[in-house]
Design an enzyme around this catalytic site. Sequence first.
Site, PDB file in Angstrom:
ATOM      1  N   ARG A  47       0.842  -1.204   0.000  1.00  0.00           N
ATOM      2  CA  ARG A  47       0.000   0.000   0.000  1.00  0.00           C
ATOM      3  C   ARG A  47       0.874   1.250   0.000  1.00  0.00           C
ATOM      4  O   ARG A  47       0.601   2.232  -0.705  1.00  0.00           O
ATOM      5  CB  ARG A  47      -0.945  -0.004   1.204  1.00  0.00           C
ATOM      6  CG  ARG A  47      -2.005  -1.103   1.172  1.00  0.00           C
ATOM      7  CD  ARG A  47      -3.053  -0.911   2.251  1.00  0.00           C
ATOM      8  NE  ARG A  47      -2.527  -1.030   3.606  1.00  0.00           N
ATOM      9  CZ  ARG A  47      -2.458  -2.169   4.297  1.00  0.00           C
ATOM     10  NH1 ARG A  47      -2.868  -3.302   3.740  1.00  0.00           N
ATOM     11  NH2 ARG A  47      -1.986  -2.180   5.538  1.00  0.00           N
ATOM     12  N   LYS A 137     -12.888  14.331   5.351  1.00  0.00           N
ATOM     13  CA  LYS A 137     -14.025  13.822   4.584  1.00  0.00           C
ATOM     14  C   LYS A 137     -14.813  12.816   5.406  1.00  0.00           C
ATOM     15  O   LYS A 137     -14.239  12.005   6.136  1.00  0.00           O
ATOM     16  CB  LYS A 137     -13.548  13.146   3.301  1.00  0.00           C
ATOM     17  CG  LYS A 137     -14.697  12.781   2.358  1.00  0.00           C
ATOM     18  CD  LYS A 137     -14.366  11.596   1.460  1.00  0.00           C
ATOM     19  CE  LYS A 137     -14.522  10.281   2.210  1.00  0.00           C
ATOM     20  NZ  LYS A 137     -14.489   9.109   1.314  1.00  0.00           N
ATOM     21  N   GLU A 178     -20.015  14.386   2.262  1.00  0.00           N
ATOM     22  CA  GLU A 178     -20.266  13.424   1.184  1.00  0.00           C
ATOM     23  C   GLU A 178     -21.543  12.629   1.423  1.00  0.00           C
ATOM     24  O   GLU A 178     -21.524  11.577   2.070  1.00  0.00           O
ATOM     25  CB  GLU A 178     -19.088  12.465   1.017  1.00  0.00           C
ATOM     26  CG  GLU A 178     -19.300  11.469  -0.128  1.00  0.00           C
ATOM     27  CD  GLU A 178     -18.106  10.553  -0.360  1.00  0.00           C
ATOM     28  OE1 GLU A 178     -18.209   9.671  -1.236  1.00  0.00           O
ATOM     29  OE2 GLU A 178     -17.075  10.695   0.328  1.00  0.00           O
ATOM     30  N   LYS A 220     -19.457  16.918  -1.622  1.00  0.00           N
ATOM     31  CA  LYS A 220     -19.028  15.816  -2.488  1.00  0.00           C
ATOM     32  C   LYS A 220     -20.232  14.895  -2.720  1.00  0.00           C
ATOM     33  O   LYS A 220     -20.417  13.903  -2.021  1.00  0.00           O
ATOM     34  CB  LYS A 220     -17.863  15.041  -1.866  1.00  0.00           C
ATOM     35  CG  LYS A 220     -17.375  13.884  -2.748  1.00  0.00           C
ATOM     36  CD  LYS A 220     -16.148  13.183  -2.187  1.00  0.00           C
ATOM     37  CE  LYS A 220     -15.774  11.993  -3.063  1.00  0.00           C
ATOM     38  NZ  LYS A 220     -14.527  11.329  -2.637  1.00  0.00           N
TER      39      LYS A 220
END
Length: 337
Positions: A47, A137, A178, A220
Amino acid sequence: MGIQDELRETVEKLVQPGKGILAADESHPTIAKRFKAIGVESTEENRREYRSLILSTPGLGDFISGVILFEETLGQKSLDETPIPMLLESQGIVPGIKVDKGKKPLVNAPGEEITYGLDGLDDRLEIYKNQGARFAKWRDVFHITDTLPSQQAIEANAEMLARYAALCQAIGVVPIVEPEVLIDGDHTIERCARVSEEVLNGVFQALYRHRVQLEYMILKPSMVTPGKDSPKASPEDVAKATLSVFHRVVPAAVPGINFLSGGQTPDEATRNLNAINGHGPQPWELSFSYGRALQEPAQHAWAGRLENSAATQQAMLKRARLNGAARSGSYTPDMEE
């Protein structure tokens, strides 16, 4: 610098013309699924290697204004031992962080979900900010059927988004809000439009209740599209339906709307964004905050092999550049070649 100044500076950087936000905040289960598709094991080192490669792409800052990071990545160093937030800042890119803790079934609401993670969020935000994150977020999801989402689900999820946003702004972190209306199902574009309007209306009512400063947040949302099991709509139909809904319920005070790709293919997400911006200036900056739609070609180019670094970065830069063009409505399909 005061909190208001911090918020203003971050927002101004995030909504720059020609740029959008890269969502590189996949959870461990999600990134494992993406890596499995290219035959790569999802280890911490893999990753780190992959995300280091895409985030160090030369020229990425010409088209990407911010990157949403997963908690693990925020604390990692790149392959050349540069802290990831510093790597992004060197390209003029604002580091951000995903702060929700995932979704679970909503009690007494069969088929619906709610996102968790408010407990201890104020303390976590302080830590993330000290690590270099300047925005955050939080994602909530809304399922579409003939009867869903219920008003209970809309109000419960909107409340979570608003409380999260208020906590962010209190310490000078810009919240990305979002509310994802899922593409799963066979619903029509008209049904998606009705649900999107109800969801966004509920979200902004909650933001008002919690005194969130709309000038210092980014929305978003999903584009208004048919369900993935229905015939696809043309980019122009998507653009008209999306703008119609947003003009009714999104206040002009919101500086930027950065669409999620939500199951669209990379080129489909670009075409739809381009069609939306083809309608000319709007009250908000209309941009992208894509995850898979930006990263999928780069992941396939990388395939877990460091010797594919150049091809990986070329694929990453290409999709960023194409979406940067769609940001102004100047994308054309021949640019894919």
